[in-house]
Design an enzyme around this catalytic site. Structure first.
Site, mmCIF file in Angstrom:
data_model
loop_
_atom_site.group_PDB
_atom_site.id
_atom_site.type_symbol
_atom_site.label_atom_id
_atom_site.label_comp_id
_atom_site.label_asym_id
_atom_site.label_seq_id
_atom_site.Cartn_x
_atom_site.Cartn_y
_atom_site.Cartn_z
ATOM 1 N N ASP A 25 0.738 -1.242 -0.032
ATOM 2 C CA ASP A 25 -0.036 -0.001 -0.107
ATOM 3 C C ASP A 25 0.742 1.337 -0.014
ATOM 4 O O ASP A 25 2.053 1.264 -0.239
ATOM 5 C CB ASP A 25 -1.046 -0.054 1.278
ATOM 6 C CG ASP A 25 -2.281 0.834 0.776
ATOM 7 O OD1 ASP A 25 -2.309 2.037 0.610
ATOM 8 O OD2 ASP A 25 -3.510 -0.102 0.877
ATOM 9 N N HIS A 61 -12.952 -1.386 -7.471
ATOM 10 C CA HIS A 61 -14.084 -0.518 -7.627
ATOM 11 C C HIS A 61 -13.758 0.842 -7.225
ATOM 12 O O HIS A 61 -14.691 1.937 -7.458
ATOM 13 C CB HIS A 61 -15.253 -0.934 -6.488
ATOM 14 C CG HIS A 61 -15.086 -0.539 -5.119
ATOM 15 N ND1 HIS A 61 -16.045 -0.700 -4.184
ATOM 16 C CD2 HIS A 61 -13.792 -0.458 -4.437
ATOM 17 C CE1 HIS A 61 -15.529 -0.361 -3.145
ATOM 18 N NE2 HIS A 61 -14.093 -0.436 -3.083
HETATM 19 C C1 LIG Z 1 -10.902 0.796 -0.221
HETATM 20 S S1 LIG Z 1 -9.240 0.636 0.503
HETATM 21 C C2 LIG Z 1 -9.392 -1.127 0.562
HETATM 22 C C3 LIG Z 1 -8.436 -1.406 1.557
HETATM 23 C C4 LIG Z 1 -8.091 -3.024 1.828
HETATM 24 N N1 LIG Z 1 -7.930 -3.825 0.668
HETATM 25 C C5 LIG Z 1 -9.368 -3.591 2.570
HETATM 26 O O1 LIG Z 1 -9.900 -4.416 2.143
HETATM 27 O O2 LIG Z 1 -9.682 -3.133 3.529
HETATM 28 C C6 LIG Z 1 -8.388 1.025 -0.982
HETATM 29 C C7 LIG Z 1 -6.768 1.035 -0.476
HETATM 30 O O3 LIG Z 1 -5.947 1.171 -1.968
HETATM 31 C C8 LIG Z 1 -4.939 1.858 -1.474
HETATM 32 N N2 LIG Z 1 -4.384 2.347 -2.586
HETATM 33 C C9 LIG Z 1 -4.822 3.617 -3.471
HETATM 34 N N3 LIG Z 1 -4.003 3.756 -4.185
HETATM 35 C C10 LIG Z 1 -3.026 3.439 -4.618
HETATM 36 C C11 LIG Z 1 -1.794 3.107 -5.196
HETATM 37 N N4 LIG Z 1 -1.566 3.865 -6.067
HETATM 38 N N5 LIG Z 1 -0.978 2.123 -4.866
HETATM 39 C C12 LIG Z 1 -1.073 1.091 -3.646
HETATM 40 N N6 LIG Z 1 -2.384 1.531 -2.823
HETATM 41 C C13 LIG Z 1 -3.142 2.391 -3.034
HETATM 42 C C14 LIG Z 1 -5.343 2.922 -0.552
HETATM 43 O O4 LIG Z 1 -4.197 3.449 0.449
HETATM 44 C C15 LIG Z 1 -6.339 1.990 0.364
HETATM 45 O O5 LIG Z 1 -5.728 1.260 1.378
#
Ligand SMILES: C[S@@+](CC[C@H](N)C(=O)[O-])C[C@H]1O[C@@H](n2cnc3c(N)ncnc32)[C@H](O)[C@@H]1O
Length: 374
Positions: free
Chosen positions: A226, A277
């Site tokens: 992340d 999503h």
């Molecule tokens: C809706 S959350 C889902 C988190 C986790 N998978 C869960 O089930 O609780 C989306 C995640 O995508 C991460 N994220 C967004 N853009 C990212 C990127 N470019 N590279 C890595 N992670 C990213 C955010 O920090 C966040 O933790």
């Protein structure tokens, strides 16, 4: 059973509703929310003892707000089944408000709903107006409501406090939101059949999903990827786990728009829980291409996300909850939830080797588990 009761009462109500009932109810719901927001803002919930009650006069003294406004607002919230009034006319918690206030996960969700989610809903119309002007196409209801030029995740990147708040919110969803708890992931896929396997939890935030899986399946090891802030928080949270679990979970900063590092090439499973999503197809394809390039023969992609039902085919309460989320994705991220055909089309755009093997929605879960073979 509870779901069936909710569905039946909703259906009965809708069948007997006249337009003026509908408008009255719509108004009442808006007012109930406005009053709950007001009570939250002025920290009234905190002033009410968990066992006992407080007079409106005392609340007025403590908050400097007019006693009559506090009484009127609380009584409106009571009509929504939040709080109660004693026979002596004092304000008290009811079991629902006490649970909300006492449970840190529920309180986090409640706070996030008031401070972030609803303001985005309110900015939806304005955002769509802006998007009609091509120059403003990057605008979302989120950027308008939060008064920022930055997209949601870029905003989090620049603000550790917001990122931590979102992390707490995501964790609350995985623990207290019955339709989104991580148990559905643990029970909804045959993890044991993988034997000794390496799972890459792409965009795994602070590792809630990996930690839950690691507790149940001791042959699995995990790499949680992340952005820096969630990875840092994940490392801190992992310190409270037993060594047997924590030594199988690694936290790595990784931007999923870049190729997978060498260490995570050829993993057994690339897990995307509530990730795709967040992104329109164009971006989701870029994310998935990096994983398709990193996987070996036999690697799997496991996606846990919503599959929107065909209108009218799911339980009305479930459908409303899923459509609510679809709108939230549009309002916050210019993204959306996907229907079955959309998922097939998305993977088809990535690489023809990516085939959906199975889609199932665990009982009680809002999300489905989509298994893709490489
Ligand atoms: C809706 S959350 C889902 C988190 C986790 N998978 C869960 O089930 O609780 C989306 C995640 O995508 C991460 N994220 C967004 N853009 C990212 C990127 N470019 N590279 C890595 N992670 C990213 C955010 O920090 C966040 O933790």
């Amino acid at each position: 059973m509870r779901q069936e009761i909710f569905d039946s009462t909703t259906r009965i109500k809708q069948l007997s509703q006249k337009p003026s009932d509908f408008l009255t109810e719509l108004l009442v719901q808006q007012q109930q929310f406005a009053c709950i927001e007001w009570l939250f803002h002025f920290q009234i919930f905190r002033q009410i003892p968990l066992n006992g009650s407080i007079s409106y006069g005392e609340l007025a003294t403590r908050t400097q707000l007019p006693e009559s406004d506090i009484r009127a607002t609380a009584r409106m919230a009571i009509t929504a089944n939040l709080l109660s009034e004693t026979k002596q006319g004092k304000l008290a918690h009811n079991s629902l408000s006490a649970d909300l206030f006492e449970d840190p996960g529920l309180w986090t969700w409640f706070s996030y709903l008031i401070k972030r989610s609803v303001p985005c809903m309110r900015a939806y119309t304005q955002a769509s107006e802006k998007q009609l002007e091509v120059v403003e196409s990057a605008r979302t209801a989120y950027t308008i409501a939060m008064k920022t030029e930055l997209s949601f995740f870029d905003h989090l990147k620049t603000n550790p406090e917001l990122s931590a708040e979102f992390g707490k919110y995501m964790k609350s969803q995985s623990t207290v939101h019955a339709g989104a708890t991580v148990d559905h992931l643990v029970e909804g896929f045959d993890w044991a059949s993988l034997g000794e396997a390496k799972i890459v939890d792409v965009g795994g935030n602070s590792g809630t999903a990996s930690m839950a899986l690691a507790k149940h399946f001791e042959k699995l090891s995990f790499v949680v990827q992340d952005m820096p802030e969630p990875v840092h928080n994940g490392r801190l949270q992992a310190q409270s786990l037993s060594r047997k679990i924590s030594e199988r979970i690694q936290f790595v900063e990784h931007d999923f728009f870049t190729p997978q590092p060498d260490e995570t090439k050829g993993a057994d499973v690339y897990l995307f829980r509530m990730i795709l999503h967040d992104w329109p197809d164009e971006d989701a394809v870029k994310i998935l291409r990096h994983v398709a390039a990193a996987g070996k023969e036999g690697s799997r992609v496991v996606v846990m996300d919503m599959v929107l039902p065909i209108p009218g085919t799911a339980s009305p309460t479930l459908e409303a909850a899923l459509r609510q989320k679809d709108l939230m994705m549009r309002q916050v991220l210019n993204s959306r939830e996907r229907e079955v055909e959309d998922w097939h089309a998305l993977f088809g755009k990535v690489d023809e080797r990516l085939q959906i093997v199975a889609i199932r929605r665990p009982e009680g879960s809002q999300h489905s588990i989509i298994e893709i073979s490489l």
